[in-house]
Design an enzyme around this catalytic site. Structure first.
Site, PDB file in Angstrom:
ATOM      1  N   ASP A   3       0.813  -1.220   0.000  1.00 17.73           N
ATOM      2  CA  ASP A   3       0.000   0.000   0.000  1.00 17.73           C
ATOM      3  C   ASP A   3       0.843   1.266   0.000  1.00 17.73           C
ATOM      4  OD1 ASP A   3      -2.434  -1.352   0.010  1.00 17.73           O
ATOM      5  OD2 ASP A   3      -2.511  -1.451   2.188  1.00 17.73           O
ATOM      6  N   ALA A   4       2.078   1.163   0.459  1.00 19.81           N
ATOM      7  CA  ALA A   4       2.921   2.355   0.577  1.00 19.81           C
ATOM      8  C   ALA A   4       3.664   2.689  -0.714  1.00 19.81           C
ATOM      9  CB  ALA A   4       3.910   2.178   1.727  1.00 19.81           C
TER      10      ALA A   4
END
Length: 798
Positions: free
Chosen positions: A473-474
């Protein structure tokens, strides 16, 4: 330093001092009502959704306040303390908390009084119960006042956090004399807003009450020394438009060694009439005792449903008890943890993986989640990033931080195919379900569209677009311009194509079988042509074509997921497989498992995203990310590395030797953590973070039961394909499968990692390592002899 230990039977974790390095939580829950309670009673409760239907306030994980407290006050001396230790934090003579399966029991002794609280959630109603006992340990009479306490939110925690000065103006709390209960609620302030209330009551005689937080605590004061307890009198205020608490006063005259007990009820209701009904049923000690017995009986059944026995007690403890309990907790918790703050709802990918892990344990709960996944898929084949039971999809609610994930659709085929393998219910593929944006199709069409969508949305390198995230997600800026591509997602899609090909072959759908085979072959060629960096596989290309995870990068090299999924997807040829395994074992590995990549990023890169802004070694910035380590364990098993798979499995144990110093590890030593701070951190390497709600949980359960012990669901039956550490000479697993139960004993006299030499089914030699389903309701015993001469007649795709 250690702060606790497991009970002899492993079903309780006993915390021996209250000041743990972080709050150590337990999850108590039924289908709709959920409690997070720390070792001191800190935490919160909610109904159905942790964001919109938050009941109790929990402000700060560092202070572990507020919570569900029982204050005690000596009428003769005026001295006061709490059974919990928090929030008064006065000295005690003895203290312990036992986190069990479905309950938490807290016991303390101070000032000659023993206090005990057992917290639980009723099995079938939105009600939590506190079973309270107060005992005089002295030989003289004592006059003690008890004050059960909670602080209400009774509303949306996100709005409460952002606009607390406004949200408190909607509050109302009062004592209902007829119900003998405090009622707390928020007035509805939006059109169509559902009305609900919370009720708080006790079976003890009520001598006083309070609902005003300001009056209870006093100006410039806090919960450690509330004015009304210090002064010994609750002022019986009702409140409107201010912060709400629920406090009762009950007075007890205790003879020498005498004990009194009572029950406290807290719950959720739509109406006063419904609250009254719950109180009539549950505000009785005998009912609470029955609920506790029923809860313990229920969890005995869960523990027994799939049971393993190996030479490693910690393996058995995590697979049989705590990992299983954690899996149930996260599937019911609707996506919350103590560290989540204001979040609510369920991630799409998370729900898919949780459901896959739960299939063999609670098919009904898994299928309910699967049906949600089908509904939250778009007609194009893509899917929402997440959804809430009460508020719908994250995409429609414009939660920009958590939307735009590219990988979500790839998890749906995995889960559906696992469901077919587990149940044999091929007719499920013919059922029609609506798409989130309209129209409907069969389940089979749903999963084909998922694969086709990802395959069709590929960039100039031939790899799937990453948009705002793949699994990581990052990596939220990698594809923000619409051009970035993910090597990992290409591998995940290749794995999905491979599984879809296998399903189509089983269904005799030749057209789809050939389609998926061709897609897999194309992806395999692309990944190995453009995704290989010379020594390992890359993570991604960003919008500008920058190679992420490359040897040319100063930071963020050797992305673990791309190496393990090259194996899981079958795209890594033998020579490259050997190279990437060496890097995992020698470059990425630590005492806690392999890091997500190395070295950590030390400065923000706007072409990659927030992963580069996290502190070194934390979260996706080169932490030891347990979910990714679980992928690695399964990858090891697919290629026969039993010793390495087991080594990583043991490193992830919350009670592993590297984590034995609780002041260093800090997290709960009885559940899987999302990550351990990686070697890039200057001061916190080895610290555990973000426990309970993690995708690690289903993957570790699957890794243990289906890959290490190797009793794996397949379309035609149970495949027996163990991958053991060489020093294990014997292990066993018992699990239900399609209407029968199978007790599989693994014998490893030659100390091999992989290979089945002989199989005996119900005492007779069996010709294959595939056991067809019997469906006869009986127990069937399977003896497996491993050895070098073994030839498996069947092998599943990865």
């Amino acid at each position: 330093m250690q702060y606790g230990h497991f009970s002899k039977n492993g079903k309780e974790y006993i915390i021996t001092r209250p000041d743990t390095p972080k709050p150590w939580f337990n999850y108590l829950f039924n289908e709709l009502y959920h409690v997070l309670t720390s070792q001191t009673g800190g935490g919160y409760s909610y109904y159905d959704d942790p964001k919109s239907n938050r009941i109790l306030r929990y402000e700060h994980i560092q202070t572990d306040r507020p919570g569900r407290y029982v204050y005690l006050r000596d009428e003769e001396t005026g001295e006061f303390w709490s059974v919990n230790w928090q929030p008064v934090r006065k000295a005690y003579d003895a203290w312990e908390t036992r986190h069990g399966l479905g309950y938490t029991t807290l016991l303390s002794r101070a000032n000659g009084i023993e206090g005990k609280i057992t917290y639980l959630v009723a099995q079938d109603s939105p009600v939590e119960l506190w079973m309270v006992k107060i005992k005089n340990l002295e030989k003289r009479p004592r006059r003690i006042r008890a004050y059960p306490f909670v602080e209400f939110i009774s509303g949306d925690i996100e709005l409460e956090t952002c606009y607390r000065n406004i949200l408190s103006l909607y509050n109302e709390a009062y004592y209902d004399e007829r119900l003998k209960a405090i009622i707390a609620r928020k007035y509805p302030f939006r059109r169509g807003q559902a009305e609900w209330l919370n009720f708080f009551s006790t079976s003890a005689r009520i001598h006083g009450f309070e609902t005003s937080k300001e009056s209870f605590i006093g100006r410039y004061n806090d919960l450690s020394c509330p004015n009304e307890i210090r002064e010994g009198a609750l002022k019986k205020n009702a409140v409107r438009g201010e912060d709400m608490v629920g406090v009762f006063e009950s007075r007890f005259h205790l003879g020498p060694k005498e004990e009194v007990s009572f029950v406290v009820c807290l719950g959720f209701a739509r109406t006063i009439q419904e609250a009254a009904s719950y109180l009539r049923k549950y505000r009785r000690e005998e009912v609470a005792e029955e609920e506790l017995l029923d809860i313990k009986s229920y969890w005995e059944g869960v523990v027994d449903r799939i049971r393993v026995h190996t030479p490693d007690p910690n393996f058995d403890l995590m697979v049989n008890i705590w990992g299983k309990y954690q899996l149930f907790a996260i599937i019911h918790s609707r996506g919350t943890s103590s560290y989540h703050g204001t979040e609510g709802g369920l991630g799409y990918r998370d729900t898919a993986q949780d459901s896959e892990g739960l299939l063999a344990l609670r098919r009904d709960a898994a299928i309910e989640k699967i049906e949600k996944l089908l509904f939250y898929q778009y007609h194009t084949g893509h899917a929402v990033s997440g959804f809430s039971y009460s508020e719908g999809s994250w995409d429609k609610n414009h939660q920009a931080v958590v939307t735009g994930k590219a990988d979500v659709a790839v998890w749906l085929p995995y889960t559906i195919i696992s469901y077919i393998k587990e149940t044999g219910d091929v007719d499920f593929l013919k059922k029609k379900y609506r798409f989130h944006d309209g129209g409907e199709a069969t389940v089979y069409e749903h999963i084909k569209r998922a694969v086709r969508y990802l395959y069709q949305h590929r960039g100039k390198h031939g790899l799937p677009f990453i948009r705002k995230a793949d699994w990581n997600d990052a990596y939220d800026h990698v594809g923000i311009g619409g051009k970035g591509e993910s090597i990992w997602l290409g591998m995940a899609l290749a794995r999905a194509c491979r599984q879809m090909e296998s399903l189509a072959h089983f269904l005799k759908d030749r057209k789809t079988e050939l389609e998926m085979r061709k897609k897999y072959q194309t992806l395999n060629q692309v990944i190995n042509r453009v995704g290989w960096d010379g020594g390992w596989y890359l993570a991604a290309f960003n919008d500008e074509g920058y190679r992420i995870g490359s040897a040319k990068n100063e930071e963020g090299r050797v992305p673990l997921n791309s190496q393990t999924w090259a194996i899981l997807s079958g795209v890594a040829p033998p020579d490259r497989e050997k190279k990437i395994l060496k890097l995992i074992d020698e470059y990425l590995d630590t005492a806690y498992g392999p890091a997500l990549f190395l070295p950590s990023y030390t400065r923000f890169n706007p072409g990659i995203g927030r992963v580069t802004a996290f502190a070194e070694g934390t979260k996706e910035n080169a932490a030891v990310f347990s979910h990714a380590c679980a992928f690695k364990i399964v990858a090891d098993c697919t290629i026969g590395r039993g010793d390495k798979a087991y080594e990583t499995f043991t490193k992830l144990y919350p009670m592993s030797p590297a984590k034995s110093d609780h002041t260093q590890y800090t997290a709960e030593p009885y559940v899987w953590a999302e990550y351990v701070v990686g070697p890039g951190s200057r001061s916190k390497f080895g610290e555990g973070n973000f426990t309970w709600n993690t995708g690690t949980t289903p993957w570790m359960f699957i890794a243990a039961t289906e890959w290490i012990l190797g009793v794996r669901r397949e379309f035609e039956g149970l495949l027996i394909d163990p991958c053991l550490p060489r020093h294990w000479k014997r292990a066993s697993i018992r699990r239900p499968f399609r209407g029968s139960t199978y007790e599989v004993t693994l014998l490893n006299p030659e100390g091999v990692e992989k290979g089945v030499k002989q199989i005996f089914l119900d005492g007779k030699k069996w010709h294959s390592n595939l056991i067809p389903p019997h469906g006869d309701g009986k127990l069937h015993r399977v003896k497996v002899v491993m050895g070098h001469a073994g030839k498996r007649s069947k092998r599943s795709e990865r």
